[in-house]
Design a protein around this motif. Structure first.
Motif, PDB file in Angstrom:
ATOM      1  N   PRO A 172      -1.010   2.195   5.452  1.00 11.42           N
ATOM      2  CA  PRO A 172       0.508   1.786   5.216  1.00 11.42           C
ATOM      3  C   PRO A 172       0.667   3.496   5.060  1.00 11.42           C
ATOM      4  CG  PRO A 172      -1.277   0.703   3.819  1.00 11.42           C
ATOM      5  CD  PRO A 172      -2.065   1.565   5.243  1.00 11.42           C
ATOM      6  N   ARG A 173       1.923   3.456   5.084  1.00 13.84           N
ATOM      7  CA  ARG A 173       2.630   5.054   5.724  1.00 13.84           C
ATOM      8  C   ARG A 173       3.153   5.545   3.977  1.00 13.84           C
ATOM      9  NH1 ARG A 173       3.316   4.075  10.417  1.00 13.84           N
ATOM     10  NH2 ARG A 173       5.409   3.863  11.174  1.00 13.84           N
ATOM     11  N   GLU A 174       3.921   4.551   3.470  1.00 15.60           N
ATOM     12  CA  GLU A 174       4.914   5.014   3.030  1.00 15.60           C
ATOM     13  C   GLU A 174       4.209   4.187   1.539  1.00 15.60           C
ATOM     14  OE1 GLU A 174       8.270   5.245   3.365  1.00 15.60           O
ATOM     15  OE2 GLU A 174       7.729   6.357   5.465  1.00 15.60           O
ATOM     16  N   ALA A 175       5.121   4.324  -0.024  1.00 19.04           N
ATOM     17  CA  ALA A 175       4.560   4.621  -0.820  1.00 19.04           C
ATOM     18  C   ALA A 175       5.073   2.687  -1.336  1.00 19.04           C
ATOM     19  CB  ALA A 175       4.920   5.266  -2.022  1.00 19.04           C
ATOM     20  N   TYR A 176       6.181   2.245  -0.794  1.00 21.19           N
ATOM     21  CA  TYR A 176       6.332   0.664  -1.354  1.00 21.19           C
ATOM     22  C   TYR A 176       5.081   0.144   0.018  1.00 21.19           C
ATOM     23  CZ  TYR A 176       9.275  -3.492  -1.449  1.00 21.19           C
ATOM     24  OH  TYR A 176       9.137  -4.592  -1.697  1.00 21.19           O
ATOM     25  N   THR A 177       5.396   0.540   0.696  1.00 20.03           N
ATOM     26  CA  THR A 177       3.639  -0.706   1.359  1.00 20.03           C
ATOM     27  C   THR A 177       2.368  -0.219   0.281  1.00 20.03           C
ATOM     28  OG1 THR A 177       4.725  -0.129   3.577  1.00 20.03           O
ATOM     29  CG2 THR A 177       2.976  -1.472   3.792  1.00 20.03           C
ATOM     30  N   LYS A 178       1.964   0.445   0.713  1.00 20.59           N
ATOM     31  CA  LYS A 178       0.664   0.996  -0.406  1.00 20.59           C
ATOM     32  C   LYS A 178       0.862  -0.329  -1.435  1.00 20.59           C
ATOM     33  CE  LYS A 178      -0.403   5.764   1.784  1.00 20.59           C
ATOM     34  NZ  LYS A 178      -0.153   7.178   1.483  1.00 20.59           N
ATOM     35  N   THR A 179       2.012   0.108  -2.789  1.00 20.36           N
ATOM     36  CA  THR A 179       1.667  -0.570  -3.842  1.00 20.36           C
ATOM     37  C   THR A 179       1.556  -2.317  -2.948  1.00 20.36           C
ATOM     38  OG1 THR A 179       3.376   0.385  -4.630  1.00 20.36           O
ATOM     39  CG2 THR A 179       3.072  -1.332  -5.729  1.00 20.36           C
ATOM     40  N   LEU A 180       2.420  -2.775  -2.333  1.00 17.82           N
ATOM     41  CA  LEU A 180       2.384  -3.962  -1.811  1.00 17.82           C
ATOM     42  C   LEU A 180       1.099  -4.805  -1.261  1.00 17.82           C
ATOM     43  CD1 LEU A 180       5.370  -5.085   0.582  1.00 17.82           C
ATOM     44  CD2 LEU A 180       5.474  -6.203  -2.148  1.00 17.82           C
ATOM     45  N   MET A 181       0.103  -3.247  -0.816  1.00 17.47           N
ATOM     46  CA  MET A 181      -1.785  -3.880   0.026  1.00 17.47           C
ATOM     47  C   MET A 181      -2.540  -3.973  -1.286  1.00 17.47           C
ATOM     48  SD  MET A 181      -0.895  -4.003   2.994  1.00 17.47           S
ATOM     49  CE  MET A 181       0.783  -4.559   4.283  1.00 17.47           C
ATOM     50  N   GLN A 182      -2.153  -2.765  -1.958  1.00 18.75           N
ATOM     51  CA  GLN A 182      -2.864  -2.696  -3.336  1.00 18.75           C
ATOM     52  C   GLN A 182      -3.041  -3.696  -4.250  1.00 18.75           C
ATOM     53  OE1 GLN A 182      -1.917   0.449  -5.141  1.00 18.75           O
ATOM     54  NE2 GLN A 182      -2.917   2.178  -3.642  1.00 18.75           N
ATOM     55  N   ALA A 183      -1.404  -4.805  -4.539  1.00 15.95           N
ATOM     56  CA  ALA A 183      -1.635  -5.158  -5.075  1.00 15.95           C
ATOM     57  C   ALA A 183      -2.608  -6.773  -4.186  1.00 15.95           C
ATOM     58  CB  ALA A 183      -0.359  -5.813  -5.406  1.00 15.95           C
TER      59      ALA A 183
END
Length: 534
Positions: free
Chosen positions: A514-525
């Protein structure tokens, strides 16, 4: 943690009278709930989880009958009068229901509905209730609670409605909170917040929690003891750690191993385009006051997408991000600006002109109970579309098609003479899918189609959707907050936030890089071992 037993259930049995004869949904189970303890009841759809707690609360449907004992602090609730039960329900024992839209009155603002238990059980007045309601809405993560207190249920997303139900259940600081799939409609980040909130309230208030769920990750993180149910019976009961590390029953082992798996290959590069959406925008005028001008909310803001034959586009994002609104706009179920075309032809705006095309463009709703008529058997519900789109079929032919559709989604055709309230939430979702599949459409918008299903059934539904797609060349717009399911069914993913696309691309790319910070947050969760705890 105190070891006082505040709820003792012995030999609980639940039987329903149906057109096919009596059905025993719960078969003599025992439960013990201690103060401050969290117990989880897990099992597949139809195992009797929800009916167990509905029987305890005296909330069975008219054709249901409960026997045995359910002792709350020595008072047997089985067979208790409604007048006596109402002194306990909503005050001492409260319940978060699985389907919030059917539990919230569409004619009343959410503030008015939250005030009801406060005034009935807590002695609040209309004036003193408002600050408490705003406090509760803040606790469960509703944005702008001072404004949302005057909203109607239909103005909230599915996840926001579920949070309102949680606030209502917590209003009077109950002794026992029964939570029936309370995070089903919530995205992964809000799931964690809600569970942390419940855990914090439990510590402060000392309340017990009876948690019904199919999410084993939540069970492992928050439950003290687990009851595993199958076919109305408890097949295994033990401390949570033992259940996960040393399960004894084969059924328990199967539940722990169940997980949607595999990946979907993209359609051929030359696959024809079925749907084309260009610069789609959906706007809502928020309530106007004497002091403020009308505010325009862009629930979907300038979104474009292309859906090819045989393709599955997964749409992910937090509750309120615009996922469901986008799906409905593409099917012309909501007024939207921009161009929406099917097979190269722009879809008409007039509902009557759209009607002939509904067969090929179908929607599976997020809330199955709200979309199934309670007055019709599921056989009639499933075949209702055939009356419109294939009126030449005989009653026998429609019945045969209904049987085939039920088999496709893993339900016994003999169930077709029953009514929706006689099924579990997961079974109702499969009925909703069968109703869509019977028309053999070309494009299906699936709005959280697996959210109410346990893991083993999710796996079956994922396989079913793949098989149907391969057989008929179906195209899906798959809206979900369940990242494991999205990854298993989608070949392309769109990530939405505040009505906009913040990232999109091939499934592997979005999930793994993932490139975007928001996407990274979703994936980490989603990928922080949430499901089986860390």
């Amino acid at each position: 943690m105190t070891q006082e037993s505040i709820l003792t259930v012995r030999d609980l049995r639940v039987t329903f009278s149906t057109n096919d004869g009596p059905v025993e949904a719960v078969r003599g189970i025992d439960l013990d709930v201690k103060a401050g303890e969290t117990i989880a009841i897990v099992g597949e759809s139809g195992s009797g989880k929800s009916q167990t707690t509905m029987a305890i609360m005296g909330l069975l449907s008219q054709n249901g009958k409960a026997s045995g004992q359910a002792l709350y602090r020595g008072q047997d609730m089985i067979g208790m009068s409604d007048q006596s039960l109402n002194k306990i329900r909503g005050a001492k024992i409260t319940m978060i229901f699985q389907e919030p839209m059917t539990s919230l009155d569409p004619l009343y603002r959410i503030g008015e509905q939250l005030a009801e238990p406060l005034r009935f059980h807590g002695g609040y007045t209309k004036k003193t209730a408002r600050p408490r309601i705003i406090e509760l809405l803040k606790l469960v993560g509703i944005p702008e609670p001072e404004r949302r207190i005057d909203s109607y249920p239909y103005e909230l997303s599915g996840g926001q409605r579920q949070r309102v139900m949680i606030a209502m259940a917590l209003a009077n600081n109950p002794d026992i909170l029964i939570a029936d799939e309370p995070t089903t409609a919530l995205d992964v980040t809000i799931q964690a917040q809600i569970m942390e909130l419940l855990a914090d309230l439990q510590k402060r208030l000392g309340m017990a929690i009876v948690f019904i769920t199919h999410d084993l990750g939540i069970v492992k993180r928050f439950a003290d003891k687990v009851y595993v149910m199958r076919n109305g019976e408890v097949v295994e009961a033990a401390e949570t750690q033992k259940i996960f590390q040393q399960p004894e029953h084969n059924y328990t082992k199967m539940l722990l191993d169940a997980e949607p798996e595999g990946t979907k290959s993209p359609p051929p590069a030359d696959a024809p385009v079925l749907m084309q959406a260009d610069n789609v925008t959906v706007s809502f005028d928020l309530k106007k006051s004497w002091f403020k001008a009308t505010t325009v909310l862009k629930a979907v803001n300038d979104i474009s997408l292309t859906l090819k034959e045989g393709q599955t586009i997964g749409v992910v994002g937090e509750s309120g991000s615009g996922k469901s609104t986008l799906g409905r706009a593409i099917l012309r179920l909501l007024k939207a600006d921009g161009k929406i075309a099917y097979l190269g032809k722009e879809l008409p705006l007039d509902p009557q002109d759209m009607r002939p095309m509904r067969r090929e463009l179908q929607l599976v709703f997020q809330d199955p109970f709200g979309s199934l008529s309670p007055r019709m058997t599921i056989g009639r519900i499933i075949t209702e579309g055939l009356l419109i789109h294939e009126p030449s079929l005989t009653a026998k032919q429609r019945d045969e098609r209904a049987c085939a559709a039920l088999l496709e989604v893993g339900l016994d055709p003999s169930m077709r003479n029953r009514y929706p309230h006689e099924f579990s939430g997961g079974q109702r979702q499969r009925i909703a899918i069968a109703r869509t599949m019977i028309l053999k459409p070309r494009v299906i918008v699936l709005d959280e189609p697996t959210s109410a299903l346990d893991r083993s059934v999710q796996k079956q539904v994922v396989t079913l959707l793949r098989d149907l797609q391969a057989q008929y060349g179906l195209s899906y717009l798959f809206i979900s907050h369940d990242m494991a399911v999205v990854r298993a069914v989608s070949d392309y993913v769109i990530v939405m936030q505040n009505g906009k696309i913040v990232e999109q691309g091939d499934t592997v790319q979005v999930f793994d890089h993932p490139r975007e910070a928001y996407t990274k947050t979703l994936m980490q969760a989603a990928l922080s071992d949430k499901r089986f705890g860390t």
